[in-house]
Scaffold this motif. Structure first.
Motif, mmCIF file in Angstrom:
data_model
loop_
_atom_site.group_PDB
_atom_site.id
_atom_site.type_symbol
_atom_site.label_atom_id
_atom_site.label_comp_id
_atom_site.label_asym_id
_atom_site.label_seq_id
_atom_site.Cartn_x
_atom_site.Cartn_y
_atom_site.Cartn_z
ATOM 1 N N GLU A 292 -14.688 2.847 8.238
ATOM 2 C CA GLU A 292 -13.681 3.566 7.462
ATOM 3 C C GLU A 292 -12.921 4.554 8.324
ATOM 4 O O GLU A 292 -11.710 4.738 8.146
ATOM 5 C CB GLU A 292 -14.325 4.277 6.266
ATOM 6 C CG GLU A 292 -13.326 4.871 5.305
ATOM 7 C CD GLU A 292 -12.314 3.876 4.726
ATOM 8 O OE1 GLU A 292 -11.163 4.295 4.483
ATOM 9 O OE2 GLU A 292 -12.646 2.688 4.536
ATOM 10 N N ALA B 108 -10.371 2.443 9.952
ATOM 11 C CA ALA B 108 -9.386 1.968 8.973
ATOM 12 C C ALA B 108 -8.399 3.064 8.581
ATOM 13 O O ALA B 108 -7.202 2.790 8.428
ATOM 14 C CB ALA B 108 -10.094 1.417 7.737
ATOM 15 N N ARG C 207 -4.496 2.465 8.929
ATOM 16 C CA ARG C 207 -3.616 2.541 7.752
ATOM 17 C C ARG C 207 -2.467 3.522 7.987
ATOM 18 O O ARG C 207 -1.340 3.284 7.573
ATOM 19 C CB ARG C 207 -4.403 2.990 6.527
ATOM 20 C CG ARG C 207 -5.239 1.932 5.886
ATOM 21 C CD ARG C 207 -5.866 2.447 4.591
ATOM 22 N NE ARG C 207 -7.078 1.714 4.323
ATOM 23 C CZ ARG C 207 -8.311 2.210 4.418
ATOM 24 N NH1 ARG C 207 -8.512 3.473 4.758
ATOM 25 N NH2 ARG C 207 -9.344 1.447 4.164
ATOM 26 N N LYS C 208 -2.782 4.626 8.627
ATOM 27 C CA LYS C 208 -1.780 5.669 8.855
ATOM 28 C C LYS C 208 -0.686 5.202 9.813
ATOM 29 O O LYS C 208 0.489 5.501 9.602
ATOM 30 C CB LYS C 208 -2.466 6.912 9.417
ATOM 31 C CG LYS C 208 -1.516 8.035 9.768
ATOM 32 C CD LYS C 208 -2.261 9.232 10.323
ATOM 33 C CE LYS C 208 -1.282 10.321 10.745
ATOM 34 N NZ LYS C 208 -1.970 11.467 11.357
ATOM 35 N N THR D 149 -0.189 1.828 11.327
ATOM 36 C CA THR D 149 0.277 0.446 11.427
ATOM 37 C C THR D 149 1.620 0.285 10.726
ATOM 38 O O THR D 149 1.746 0.617 9.551
ATOM 39 C CB THR D 149 -0.745 -0.527 10.810
ATOM 40 O OG1 THR D 149 -1.957 -0.459 11.574
ATOM 41 C CG2 THR D 149 -0.234 -1.961 10.832
ATOM 42 N N HIS E 134 4.510 -1.484 8.727
ATOM 43 C CA HIS E 134 4.583 -2.590 7.768
ATOM 44 C C HIS E 134 6.050 -2.779 7.384
ATOM 45 O O HIS E 134 6.528 -2.232 6.391
ATOM 46 C CB HIS E 134 3.679 -2.395 6.548
ATOM 47 C CG HIS E 134 3.549 -1.003 6.052
ATOM 48 N ND1 HIS E 134 2.706 -0.085 6.617
ATOM 49 C CD2 HIS E 134 4.168 -0.352 5.051
ATOM 50 C CE1 HIS E 134 2.806 1.058 5.980
ATOM 51 N NE2 HIS E 134 3.686 0.930 5.033
ATOM 52 N N LEU F 146 -4.857 -5.989 7.513
ATOM 53 C CA LEU F 146 -5.627 -5.062 8.325
ATOM 54 C C LEU F 146 -7.103 -5.322 8.077
ATOM 55 O O LEU F 146 -7.516 -5.461 6.920
ATOM 56 C CB LEU F 146 -5.260 -3.630 7.933
ATOM 57 C CG LEU F 146 -5.860 -2.515 8.760
ATOM 58 C CD1 LEU F 146 -4.892 -1.344 8.797
ATOM 59 C CD2 LEU F 146 -7.189 -2.058 8.207
#
Length: 119
Positions: free
Chosen positions: A82, A85, A89-90, A92, A94, A102
């Motif tokens: 986590e 991740a 998430r912050k 990457t 898109h 991801l």
């Protein structure tokens, strides 16, 4: 140990490799499982040739593998996954109209056959 390898599809042209490596190392080093920050070794691989399903247009991916010496609890592995991740998430990208997948995977390394030295 640990070794973090982050693969990402080359169509994520704005993937901020240096920032992700900096932030993911910081996040991992905050874990009580990491006794020496110099043990965390992270790298990225831009994957030029890839396929995603059978309709690959407008699809990309980021996949992280954290390799640890065997013996960590499932809770520890979940926490480390986590931490990675959250950073991915912050940062990457898109792009509009692109499906970006991801994933994070924790792999055990065999303690008996692992060799590590500081030269």
């Amino acid at each position: 140990m640990p070794h973090l390898v982050i693969d990402f599809s080359a169509n994520l042209t704005d993937f901020p490799e240096a920032q992700i490596l900096k932030d993911v190392n910081a996040a991992l080093c905050k874990s009580p499982e990491i006794k020496d920050e110099a043990d965390v070794k992270s790298r990225t691989n831009r994957i030029a040739h890839f396929e995603i399903g059978n309709q690959p247009a407008n699809r990309g991916f980021v996949h992280a593998q954290l390799r640890l010496l065997a013996g960590r609890s499932p809770e520890t592995k979940k926490d480390l996954a986590e931490r990675i991740a959250v950073v991915l998430r912050k940062h990457t990208p898109h792009p509009a109209g692109m499906l970006v997948q991801l994933s994070v995977e924790i792999l055990d390394m065999d303690r008996a056959s692992y060799v590590k030295e500081r030269l």
